[in-house]
Design a protein around this motif. Structure first.
Motif, PDB file in Angstrom:
ATOM      1  N   ALA A 161       0.853  -1.186   0.000  1.00  0.00           N
ATOM      2  CA  ALA A 161       0.000   0.000   0.000  1.00  0.00           C
ATOM      3  C   ALA A 161       0.891   1.238   0.000  1.00  0.00           C
ATOM      4  CB  ALA A 161      -0.913  -0.001   1.216  1.00  0.00           C
ATOM      5  N   VAL A 162       0.880   1.969  -1.111  1.00  0.00           N
ATOM      6  CA  VAL A 162       1.678   3.183  -1.240  1.00  0.00           C
ATOM      7  C   VAL A 162       0.787   4.353  -0.825  1.00  0.00           C
ATOM      8  CG1 VAL A 162       3.073   4.602  -2.772  1.00  0.00           C
ATOM      9  CG2 VAL A 162       2.918   2.134  -3.162  1.00  0.00           C
ATOM     10  N   VAL A 163       1.092   4.939   0.328  1.00  0.00           N
ATOM     11  CA  VAL A 163       0.274   6.008   0.883  1.00  0.00           C
ATOM     12  C   VAL A 163       0.878   7.348   0.489  1.00  0.00           C
ATOM     13  CG1 VAL A 163      -0.774   6.961   2.972  1.00  0.00           C
ATOM     14  CG2 VAL A 163      -0.283   4.505   2.829  1.00  0.00           C
ATOM     15  N   THR A 164       0.070   8.216  -0.115  1.00  0.00           N
ATOM     16  CA  THR A 164       0.545   9.555  -0.478  1.00  0.00           C
ATOM     17  C   THR A 164      -0.572  10.558  -0.240  1.00  0.00           C
ATOM     18  OG1 THR A 164       1.636  10.844  -2.223  1.00  0.00           O
ATOM     19  CG2 THR A 164      -0.152   9.413  -2.901  1.00  0.00           C
ATOM     20  N   ALA A 165      -0.202  11.754   0.196  1.00  0.00           N
ATOM     21  CA  ALA A 165      -1.176  12.822   0.415  1.00  0.00           C
ATOM     22  C   ALA A 165      -1.393  13.577  -0.883  1.00  0.00           C
ATOM     23  CB  ALA A 165      -0.679  13.769   1.509  1.00  0.00           C
ATOM     24  N   LEU A 166      -2.609  14.036  -1.101  1.00  0.00           N
ATOM     25  CA  LEU A 166      -2.922  14.832  -2.281  1.00  0.00           C
ATOM     26  C   LEU A 166      -2.505  16.287  -2.096  1.00  0.00           C
ATOM     27  CD1 LEU A 166      -6.388  13.217  -2.951  1.00  0.00           C
ATOM     28  CD2 LEU A 166      -4.379  13.026  -4.421  1.00  0.00           C
ATOM     29  N   PRO A 212       1.944  15.694  -3.496  1.00  0.00           N
ATOM     30  CA  PRO A 212       2.278  14.335  -3.944  1.00  0.00           C
ATOM     31  C   PRO A 212       3.594  14.304  -4.714  1.00  0.00           C
ATOM     32  CG  PRO A 212       0.445  15.245  -5.216  1.00  0.00           C
ATOM     33  CD  PRO A 212       0.698  16.190  -4.087  1.00  0.00           C
ATOM     34  N   ARG A 213       4.284  13.191  -4.617  1.00  0.00           N
ATOM     35  CA  ARG A 213       5.583  12.999  -5.280  1.00  0.00           C
ATOM     36  C   ARG A 213       5.478  11.784  -6.200  1.00  0.00           C
ATOM     37  NH1 ARG A 213       9.312  12.892   0.003  1.00  0.00           N
ATOM     38  NH2 ARG A 213      10.919  12.287  -1.507  1.00  0.00           N
ATOM     39  N   LEU A 235      -4.683   7.247  -1.331  1.00  0.00           N
ATOM     40  CA  LEU A 235      -4.527   8.693  -1.448  1.00  0.00           C
ATOM     41  C   LEU A 235      -5.266   9.369  -0.300  1.00  0.00           C
ATOM     42  CD1 LEU A 235      -5.115   9.033  -5.305  1.00  0.00           C
ATOM     43  CD2 LEU A 235      -3.014   8.456  -4.054  1.00  0.00           C
ATOM     44  N   THR A 236      -4.547  10.138   0.497  1.00  0.00           N
ATOM     45  CA  THR A 236      -5.122  10.781   1.679  1.00  0.00           C
ATOM     46  C   THR A 236      -5.324  12.279   1.452  1.00  0.00           C
ATOM     47  OG1 THR A 236      -2.953  11.211   2.654  1.00  0.00           O
ATOM     48  CG2 THR A 236      -3.971   9.085   3.157  1.00  0.00           C
ATOM     49  N   LYS A 237      -6.108  12.907   2.347  1.00  0.00           N
ATOM     50  CA  LYS A 237      -6.335  14.358   2.379  1.00  0.00           C
ATOM     51  C   LYS A 237      -7.011  14.870   1.103  1.00  0.00           C
ATOM     52  CE  LYS A 237      -2.246  14.867   5.315  1.00  0.00           C
ATOM     53  NZ  LYS A 237      -0.983  15.611   5.601  1.00  0.00           N
ATOM     54  N   SER A 238      -8.022  14.110   0.641  1.00  0.00           N
ATOM     55  CA  SER A 238      -8.752  14.545  -0.549  1.00  0.00           C
ATOM     56  C   SER A 238      -9.606  15.776  -0.271  1.00  0.00           C
ATOM     57  CB  SER A 238      -9.645  13.409  -1.063  1.00  0.00           C
ATOM     58  OG  SER A 238     -10.637  13.061  -0.110  1.00  0.00           O
ATOM     59  N   ASP A 239      -9.756  16.150   1.005  1.00  0.00           N
ATOM     60  CA  ASP A 239     -10.459  17.387   1.335  1.00  0.00           C
ATOM     61  C   ASP A 239      -9.627  18.613   0.995  1.00  0.00           C
ATOM     62  OD1 ASP A 239      -8.981  16.003   3.416  1.00  0.00           O
ATOM     63  OD2 ASP A 239      -9.360  17.750   4.682  1.00  0.00           O
ATOM     64  N   LEU A 240      -8.318  18.430   0.757  1.00  0.00           N
ATOM     65  CA  LEU A 240      -7.438  19.553   0.431  1.00  0.00           C
ATOM     66  C   LEU A 240      -7.177  19.675  -1.067  1.00  0.00           C
ATOM     67  CD1 LEU A 240      -4.749  19.196   3.270  1.00  0.00           C
ATOM     68  CD2 LEU A 240      -6.865  20.552   3.267  1.00  0.00           C
ATOM     69  N   ALA A 241      -7.311  18.571  -1.820  1.00  0.00           N
ATOM     70  CA  ALA A 241      -7.059  18.597  -3.259  1.00  0.00           C
ATOM     71  C   ALA A 241      -7.739  17.392  -3.896  1.00  0.00           C
ATOM     72  CB  ALA A 241      -5.561  18.583  -3.551  1.00  0.00           C
ATOM     73  N   PRO A 242      -8.236  17.534  -5.145  1.00  0.00           N
ATOM     74  CA  PRO A 242      -8.892  16.414  -5.820  1.00  0.00           C
ATOM     75  C   PRO A 242      -7.860  15.384  -6.299  1.00  0.00           C
ATOM     76  CG  PRO A 242      -8.781  18.297  -7.285  1.00  0.00           C
ATOM     77  CD  PRO A 242      -8.273  18.779  -5.953  1.00  0.00           C
ATOM     78  N   PRO A 243      -8.264  14.116  -6.442  1.00  0.00           N
ATOM     79  CA  PRO A 243      -7.319  13.053  -6.826  1.00  0.00           C
ATOM     80  C   PRO A 243      -7.173  12.853  -8.336  1.00  0.00           C
ATOM     81  CG  PRO A 243      -9.414  12.081  -6.270  1.00  0.00           C
ATOM     82  CD  PRO A 243      -9.570  13.564  -6.063  1.00  0.00           C
ATOM     83  N   ASP A 244      -8.029  13.504  -9.151  1.00  0.00           N
ATOM     84  CA  ASP A 244      -8.115  13.187 -10.581  1.00  0.00           C
ATOM     85  C   ASP A 244      -6.789  13.291 -11.316  1.00  0.00           C
ATOM     86  OD1 ASP A 244     -10.554  14.629  -9.419  1.00  0.00           O
ATOM     87  OD2 ASP A 244     -11.453  13.504 -11.076  1.00  0.00           O
ATOM     88  N   LYS A 245      -6.061  14.370 -11.113  1.00  0.00           N
ATOM     89  CA  LYS A 245      -4.823  14.586 -11.856  1.00  0.00           C
ATOM     90  C   LYS A 245      -3.805  13.499 -11.553  1.00  0.00           C
ATOM     91  CE  LYS A 245      -1.340  18.115 -12.843  1.00  0.00           C
ATOM     92  NZ  LYS A 245      -0.877  19.507 -12.533  1.00  0.00           N
ATOM     93  N   LEU A 246      -3.683  13.121 -10.283  1.00  0.00           N
ATOM     94  CA  LEU A 246      -2.712  12.088  -9.912  1.00  0.00           C
ATOM     95  C   LEU A 246      -3.146  10.722 -10.426  1.00  0.00           C
ATOM     96  CD1 LEU A 246      -0.067  11.584  -8.369  1.00  0.00           C
ATOM     97  CD2 LEU A 246      -1.440  11.114  -6.335  1.00  0.00           C
ATOM     98  N   HIS A 293       6.224   8.546   2.572  1.00  0.00           N
ATOM     99  CA  HIS A 293       7.143   9.453   3.241  1.00  0.00           C
ATOM    100  C   HIS A 293       6.433  10.189   4.370  1.00  0.00           C
ATOM    101  CE1 HIS A 293       5.580  13.023   1.055  1.00  0.00           C
ATOM    102  NE2 HIS A 293       5.466  12.195   0.031  1.00  0.00           N
ATOM    103  N   SER A 294       7.184  10.825   5.242  1.00  0.00           N
ATOM    104  CA  SER A 294       6.650  11.430   6.461  1.00  0.00           C
ATOM    105  C   SER A 294       5.597  12.489   6.140  1.00  0.00           C
ATOM    106  CB  SER A 294       7.781  12.058   7.270  1.00  0.00           C
ATOM    107  OG  SER A 294       8.717  11.069   7.647  1.00  0.00           O
ATOM    108  N   GLY A 295       4.543  12.489   6.947  1.00  0.00           N
ATOM    109  CA  GLY A 295       3.523  13.519   6.836  1.00  0.00           C
ATOM    110  C   GLY A 295       2.336  13.184   5.971  1.00  0.00           C
ATOM    111  N   VAL A 296       2.333  12.008   5.329  1.00  0.00           N
ATOM    112  CA  VAL A 296       1.228  11.681   4.421  1.00  0.00           C
ATOM    113  C   VAL A 296       0.044  11.055   5.148  1.00  0.00           C
ATOM    114  CG1 VAL A 296       2.790  11.410   2.472  1.00  0.00           C
ATOM    115  CG2 VAL A 296       2.177   9.402   3.846  1.00  0.00           C
TER     116      VAL A 296
END
Length: 336
Positions: free
Chosen positions: A124-129, A134-135, A157-168, A210-213
């Motif tokens: 499970a690759v966890v990344t924030a939006l 995101p990296r 993909l976390t924090k979808s309340d801050l940015a939409p996931p579509d582009k990633l 990575h840290s913070g996601v």
């Protein structure tokens, strides 16, 4: 009178009792048929916690294993005190063959590979939006390591309340990777946990990011605190009470429905150890087209047979682009 020369035998040689080197050596190792089998939950400075019949047992590697090391997720055979009581210590005498291996190097020019988790079914690759941004290069590298090690990838993909996931998500649509999108509110009300849990049931899943996601926050929500206590606590507290994972830790989901392996946050994911020829296995629609490739083909050169394979209509051109993008991460640093 003692005889020396061609008629000498071992009875004629004086040996000092207890002297180093006088003990006969043998390659025969004990079989330990009575050894109990278990799964490694944690590794901390040479001491391991192994779950045997529901009991966490403290153990260390037996000398007879040599340089072979056990990691979280390994299935091992253990002898000695299996009570799990304080100040007891058992010995790991065998490590079973691994079905999968998640490996990384500190950087691309570091030849020393580190096995992070063994026998996991998926990564499970966890990344924030957003916060942090995101990296994609880091995601690509984790995907390559998953494909190379025999793990099925999952994007969280976390924090979808801050940015939409579509582009990633557009970057990974052609690779056909399952994904789950979560928000902070959904984590609080439990709906996000339920959706992630659906992807984990019956599997051993390693979490990386990575840290913070929000990786450890998600793991804490997936695994109740009482289950954490049964397997030991391997977190440190930094800053204002924030917990950060400092070593890999296997945690059971409720009802024995699977396992979550929380790994330390990573700043980079080196791929020095990866054989590019193994990444193609994750693209079954492209793999048959490599039969006519030149020897040691990088799959991104003029003689590569995959171009003709795609032109003949056997696979989507976007899939070939995705494969080559992932393979390029092996030659390009994560920050490029």
């Amino acid at each position: 009178m003692r005889r020396y020369g061609k008629h000498t035998d071992e009875d004629d040689i004086r040996q000092r009792p207890g002297r180093k080197g006088t003990r006969p050596r043998t390659n025969i190792r004990p079989k330990h048929e009575d050894a109990a089998e278990g799964m490694v939950l944690t590794v901390d400075r040479g001491r391991l916690t192994v779950l045997i019949d529901g009991t966490p047992v403290h153990a260390m590697k037996a000398r007879e294993l040599g340089r072979k090391a056990a990691v979280v997720g390994d299935q091992v055979a253990v002898v000695g005190d299996l009570s799990g009581k304080k100040d007891t210590l058992a010995r790991i005498v065998r490590i079973a063959p691994r079905t999968s291996v998640l490996r990384r190097t500190a950087d691309d020019d570091d030849p020393y590979e580190r096995v992070v988790v063994a026998n996991a079914d998926q990564l499970a690759v966890v990344t924030a939006l957003a916060d942090p941004e995101p990296r994609p290069r880091m995601i690509d590298r984790c995907l390559v390591a998953a494909f190379d090690g025999g793990l099925t990838p999952l994007l969280v993909l976390t924090k979808s309340d801050l940015a939409p996931p579509d582009k990633l998500l557009e970057l990974y649509g052609d690779i056909d990777i399952p994904y789950v999108v979560t928000s902070r509110e959904e984590l609080e009300n439990g709906s996000a946990v339920a959706r992630v849990r659906e992807q984990l049931d019956g599997k051993i899943t390693a979490f990386v990011g990575h840290s913070g996601v929000g990786k450890t926050t998600l793991v804490n929500a997936l695994v109740p605190q009482d289950q954490r206590r049964t397997t030991g606590h391997v977190n440190s507290v930094t800053g204002r009470g924030r917990h950060t994972t400092t070593s890999a830790l296997a945690l059971p989901l409720s009802d024995d429905a699977g396992w979550v392996v929380d790994t330390p946050g990573v700043r980079s994911f080196g791929l020095h150890h990866v054989d590019p020829s193994r990444v193609i296995h994750a693209f079954p629609d492209l793999e048959p087209g490599t039969e006519n490739c030149p020897r040691a083909c990088s799959h991104d050169e003029p003689e590569c047979a995959l171009d003709a394979w795609v032109e003949a209509g056997h696979a989507d051109p976007a899939r070939l682009y995705s494969l080559r993008r992932l393979l390029a991460t092996r030659e390009r640093r994560e920050g490029d």
